[in-house]
Design an enzyme around this catalytic site. Structure first.
Site, PDB file in Angstrom:
ATOM      1  N   GLU A 160      -0.267  -7.828  -7.035  1.00 31.50           N
ATOM      2  CA  GLU A 160      -0.884  -6.733  -7.804  1.00 31.50           C
ATOM      3  C   GLU A 160      -1.468  -7.167  -9.148  1.00 31.50           C
ATOM      4  OE1 GLU A 160       1.902  -3.447  -7.810  1.00 31.50           O
ATOM      5  OE2 GLU A 160       2.052  -3.468  -5.633  1.00 31.50           O
ATOM      6  N   GLU A 266       1.807  -4.996   3.978  1.00 35.57           N
ATOM      7  CA  GLU A 266       2.824  -3.974   3.681  1.00 35.57           C
ATOM      8  C   GLU A 266       2.442  -2.627   4.292  1.00 35.57           C
ATOM      9  OE1 GLU A 266       3.840  -3.769  -0.446  1.00 35.57           O
ATOM     10  OE2 GLU A 266       3.575  -5.907  -0.751  1.00 35.57           O
TER      11      GLU A 266
HETATM   12  C1  XIL Z   1       9.282  -1.963  -2.940  1.00 37.20           C
HETATM   13  C2  XIL Z   1      10.548  -2.059  -2.086  1.00 37.20           C
HETATM   14  O1  XIL Z   1      10.248  -1.652  -0.768  1.00 37.20           O
HETATM   15  C3  XIL Z   1      11.627  -1.180  -2.686  1.00 37.20           C
HETATM   16  O2  XIL Z   1      12.842  -1.341  -1.942  1.00 37.20           O
HETATM   17  C4  XIL Z   1      11.854  -1.552  -4.131  1.00 37.20           C
HETATM   18  O3  XIL Z   1      12.800  -0.664  -4.672  1.00 37.20           O
HETATM   19  C5  XIL Z   1      10.542  -1.465  -4.914  1.00 37.20           C
HETATM   20  O4  XIL Z   1       9.552  -2.315  -4.305  1.00 37.20           O
HETATM   21  N1  XIL Z   1       4.310  -2.941  -3.203  1.00 37.20           N
HETATM   22  C6  XIL Z   1       4.993  -4.116  -3.171  1.00 37.20           C
HETATM   23  C7  XIL Z   1       6.414  -4.142  -2.764  1.00 37.20           C
HETATM   24  O5  XIL Z   1       4.404  -5.199  -3.321  1.00 37.20           O
HETATM   25  O6  XIL Z   1       7.143  -5.208  -3.381  1.00 37.20           O
HETATM   26  C8  XIL Z   1       7.089  -2.825  -3.065  1.00 37.20           C
HETATM   27  O7  XIL Z   1       8.351  -2.884  -2.442  1.00 37.20           O
HETATM   28  C9  XIL Z   1       6.263  -1.682  -2.498  1.00 37.20           C
HETATM   29  C10 XIL Z   1       4.907  -1.662  -3.120  1.00 37.20           C
END
Ligand code: XIL
Length: 354
Positions: A160, A266
């Protein structure tokens, strides 16, 4: 006649996908009832999922992971918040649970994530006023983590680098202290620690916001021109209930335009905002999932790094954690339902992969 019969038999046996109108829009969505095999069995590329070490003790969860996926990402266990102690010591106990599961079951491991503006650990806050000490600790952190999990197929080296719509860069404490050099430095240290791993720049909203996608690609192009060992582009693909299925093809093609491997890293499809008719929302979700699967599969073979969902079952999703649950209860954002059964979205993905 024989030819027709053959075609009919192929259609029936192919995946047993019966079409069922299940919503007011009379949109026929694939029925998951008779989908055969695991998700990974239908894909000519790796199929991944974010997994949670706390669920590995559950009887059904490990088997579900092994059935459907051949690559895993740690949901949070490999993030700095889980690895780095306040005094700078490393605690790999949780990350090892995920890495050991991958190794024990012959699954590819994907490392997420080394540097993320969301992480502001006390250990680095304390070093902010001493740039050289900060930079040494920064390089050491990356080297320690990447070399411990050497053999991981790739890493989200920087996660990000932009804000939600791409209008601003977001580098957190890393950019505040090291300036723009935080990105090249991270990639160079990761490359030194593991010459084989594919090193990714990863971000979200790259489908919904073409301007962010272009900004992300411009950053990537600049890194490549500067000789930074950027090896792949990660698009998180957290899609909304009203994301236009027709937007996925152009988005994936543009993300593939640099010729680098693309990790759909994701994937989830929230139903938040989709109104009260869950059946209709799930039918639209299936269409969006199918379009996403088709868009990814349309990338050139060498660029299809992996198709990764952010979680295994709906109830495992980060969108079912207390904060999100309070806003929108009982979201169903993934391809397997709470009980681990394939949903219409699962069947649509399988159908898209033909
Ligand atoms: C999220 C996880 O799924 C959660 O368990 C944690 O509390 C916060 O982070 N984008 C990302 C991930 O790159 O690392 C994030 O994951 C979700 C959004």
């Amino acid at each position: 006649m024989t030819q027709e019969l053959g075609a009919t038999r192929r259609m029936v046996l192919a995946g047993g996908l019966a079409l069922a109108a299940c919503s007011r829009e009379a949109e026929a969505v694939p029925s998951a009832a008779a989908v055969q095999g695991g998700l990974k069995d239908h894909a000519p590329f790796p199929v991944g999922a974010a997994i949670r070490s706390d669920l590995l003790a559950e009887p059904a969860y490990p088997a579900l992971v092994r059935t459907h996926f051949d690559q895993i990402t740690a949901d949070w266990e490999m993030k700095m918040e889980a690895v780095l102690e306040e005094d700078g010591a490393f605690d790999f106990s949780r990350a090892d649970l995920v890495a050991d599961f991958a190794r024990s079951h012959g699954l590819r491991l994907f490392g997420h994530t080394l540097i993320w503006n969301e992480q502001r650990p006390a250990f680095f806050e304390a070093l902010k006023d001493n740039r050289s000490a900060f930079a040494r600790a920064y390089g050491r952190y990356i080297a320690e983590v990447v070399s411990r999990y050497r053999g991981a197929r790739g890493w989200d080296v920087v996660n990000e680098p932009f804000n939600w719509n791409g209008s601003e860069r977001r580098g957190g404490i890393w950019a505040e202290t090291l300036g723009e050099a935080y990105i090249p430095l991270a990639f160079e240290r990761a490359r030194a620690a593991d010459p084989e791993a594919v090193l990714f720049l990863n971000d979200y909203n790259l489908e919904q916001f073409p301007a962010k996608r272009r900004a992300f690609l411009n950053l990537a192009e600049g890194l490549l021109k500067a000789g930074v060992p950027l090896g792949g582009l990660g698009t998180q693909t957290h899609l909304n209930h009203d994301t236009d299925p027709g937007s996925l093809g152009p988005a994936m093609r543009e993300l593939g335009s640099l010729g680098l491997p693309v990790h759909l890293s994701e994937l989830d499809f929230t139903l938040k905002g989709a109104g009260r008719d869950r059946m209709a929302a799930l039918a639209l979700q299936a269409r969006l999932a199918g379009a996403t699967a088709e868009a990814f599969a349309s990338l050139p073979e060498a660029q299809r790094f992996a198709f990764t969902t952010w979680g295994v079952r709906d109830k495992d999703s980060w969108l079912r954690q207390p904060e999100q649950e309070a806003e929108f209860p009982n979201d169903q954002p993934l391809l397997l339902d709470d009980a681990g059964r394939p949903k219409s979205a699962f069947a649509a993905v399988v159908e898209a992969w033909g």
